[in-house]
Design a protein around this motif. Sequence first.
Motif, PDB file in Angstrom:
ATOM      1  N   PRO A 162     -18.568   4.765  23.355  1.00  0.00           N
ATOM      2  CA  PRO A 162     -19.142   4.756  24.710  1.00  0.00           C
ATOM      3  C   PRO A 162     -18.043   4.451  25.741  1.00  0.00           C
ATOM      4  O   PRO A 162     -17.183   3.591  25.491  1.00  0.00           O
ATOM      5  CB  PRO A 162     -20.158   3.612  24.655  1.00  0.00           C
ATOM      6  CG  PRO A 162     -20.434   3.385  23.204  1.00  0.00           C
ATOM      7  CD  PRO A 162     -19.193   3.782  22.464  1.00  0.00           C
ATOM      8  N   VAL A 163     -18.086   5.158  26.843  1.00  0.00           N
ATOM      9  CA  VAL A 163     -17.110   4.950  27.920  1.00  0.00           C
ATOM     10  C   VAL A 163     -17.822   4.321  29.112  1.00  0.00           C
ATOM     11  O   VAL A 163     -18.885   4.792  29.532  1.00  0.00           O
ATOM     12  CB  VAL A 163     -16.454   6.285  28.330  1.00  0.00           C
ATOM     13  CG1 VAL A 163     -15.571   6.110  29.566  1.00  0.00           C
ATOM     14  CG2 VAL A 163     -15.624   6.856  27.174  1.00  0.00           C
ATOM     15  N   ALA A 164     -17.234   3.256  29.626  1.00  0.00           N
ATOM     16  CA  ALA A 164     -17.770   2.608  30.822  1.00  0.00           C
ATOM     17  C   ALA A 164     -16.784   2.817  31.964  1.00  0.00           C
ATOM     18  O   ALA A 164     -15.584   2.958  31.733  1.00  0.00           O
ATOM     19  CB  ALA A 164     -17.964   1.117  30.571  1.00  0.00           C
ATOM     20  N   ALA A 165     -17.306   2.861  33.187  1.00  0.00           N
ATOM     21  CA  ALA A 165     -16.432   2.952  34.352  1.00  0.00           C
ATOM     22  C   ALA A 165     -16.844   1.872  35.343  1.00  0.00           C
ATOM     23  O   ALA A 165     -18.036   1.619  35.519  1.00  0.00           O
ATOM     24  CB  ALA A 165     -16.549   4.323  35.002  1.00  0.00           C
ATOM     25  N   TYR A 166     -15.861   1.239  35.960  1.00  0.00           N
ATOM     26  CA  TYR A 166     -16.138   0.190  36.934  1.00  0.00           C
ATOM     27  C   TYR A 166     -15.922   0.731  38.345  1.00  0.00           C
ATOM     28  O   TYR A 166     -14.799   0.980  38.755  1.00  0.00           O
ATOM     29  CB  TYR A 166     -15.239  -1.027  36.672  1.00  0.00           C
ATOM     30  CG  TYR A 166     -15.739  -2.332  37.262  1.00  0.00           C
ATOM     31  CD1 TYR A 166     -16.324  -2.381  38.524  1.00  0.00           C
ATOM     32  CD2 TYR A 166     -15.634  -3.527  36.551  1.00  0.00           C
ATOM     33  CE1 TYR A 166     -16.787  -3.573  39.055  1.00  0.00           C
ATOM     34  CE2 TYR A 166     -16.094  -4.732  37.081  1.00  0.00           C
ATOM     35  CZ  TYR A 166     -16.668  -4.745  38.331  1.00  0.00           C
ATOM     36  OH  TYR A 166     -17.114  -5.930  38.871  1.00  0.00           O
ATOM     37  N   ASN A 167     -17.035   0.947  39.014  1.00  0.00           N
ATOM     38  CA  ASN A 167     -17.047   1.363  40.430  1.00  0.00           C
ATOM     39  C   ASN A 167     -16.782   0.067  41.234  1.00  0.00           C
ATOM     40  O   ASN A 167     -17.690  -0.708  41.474  1.00  0.00           O
ATOM     41  CB  ASN A 167     -18.453   1.941  40.696  1.00  0.00           C
ATOM     42  CG  ASN A 167     -18.742   2.355  42.116  1.00  0.00           C
ATOM     43  OD1 ASN A 167     -19.764   1.953  42.685  1.00  0.00           O
ATOM     44  ND2 ASN A 167     -17.901   3.163  42.700  1.00  0.00           N
ATOM     45  N   VAL A 168     -15.532  -0.156  41.590  1.00  0.00           N
ATOM     46  CA  VAL A 168     -15.101  -1.506  41.992  1.00  0.00           C
ATOM     47  C   VAL A 168     -15.454  -1.866  43.436  1.00  0.00           C
ATOM     48  O   VAL A 168     -15.953  -1.038  44.207  1.00  0.00           O
ATOM     49  CB  VAL A 168     -13.581  -1.711  41.753  1.00  0.00           C
ATOM     50  CG1 VAL A 168     -13.233  -1.502  40.286  1.00  0.00           C
ATOM     51  CG2 VAL A 168     -12.759  -0.809  42.662  1.00  0.00           C
TER      52      VAL A 168
END
Length: 326
Positions: free
Chosen positions: A271-277
């Motif tokens: 699973p890939v997570a992305a942090y919309n910072v």
Amino acid sequence: MDLTQRPRRLRTDGIRPLVRETELAASDLIAPVFVDATTDSRQPIESMPGHERVPVSEAVARVEEIRETGVEAIILFGIPESKDERGSRAWADDGVVQEATRRITSETDAYVITDVCLCEYTDHGHCGVLEDGASEDPTVTVENDETLDLLERIAVSHAEAGADMVAPSGMIDGMVGAIRGALDTEGFEHVPIMSYAAKYESAFYGPFRDAADGAPEFGNRRHYQMDPANAREARTEVMLDVEQGADVLMIKPALPYLDVIADIRREFDHPVAAYNVSGEYAMLHAGAEKGWLDLEATAYESLLSIKRAGADLILTYFAEDIADHL
Ligand code: PBG
């Protein structure tokens, strides 16, 4: 014109939903929560409109507000009552994140992820133990292997408090393997690790550093966070974390690094997570405040694009607002 080639045929209101490639759901989103041991009332975060630092006594209420929108997962960040050279409040059994985790997991069904890092807890603001002479010489920063010992203690203390998942964010080499080993030794084999695997040395973290009071007192994080110029290097970083037992791979920030998200999605099956910072959040708010951007539309388009690029999970300050509209 070749009338066999008319993509617009698939854009009428009736068929658009049938041919949509990407769908955003509340279950994709993780909401950040800041718990603050220095206050007994909620404190608004100026550069992140709608977000607050909450005292431990308000943590459960804050999480219930988030869950009402359909978002079930949160990531906790802590602001300790005091800081010192080694960041010892980060692994204290009665630390702010440990206390909040205990309350949230015993009183709600939220899925609790904890950020495992030292920068909010050290008086110098770096993500680890300093090497000798670090304050005078900008080429000297964090002592890698001594820092690993502390990260192990932090992760175990979070798991003891009931954290469902831990998320090391310090970009210290070997952090995933060290934490995996410590969790397993202490009987927390079931606790997964979401690694901030490719975390860039980004100017988009500004508002977060105000919110969590974690800006470095001197120097910068260039010696442990990645150079924004590098995409191939992200594969190396991710591969090392996979080898060390990472369960979820995070790319951070999100919007300026969609190419990296897409590449990691193609190359790895995790699973890939992305942090919309924080900076991605603050800039849309600033634009909307000026009347130049439609906040909800741009926020939705941002999250949809991050998902389209390949993220399965998105950590975002927009979680509640967008989930409410899905
Ligand atoms: C701590 C940490 C940071 C963020 C998440 N964890 C700050 C940093 O590395 O300076 C940034 C999150 C955001 O900007 O929203 N290591």
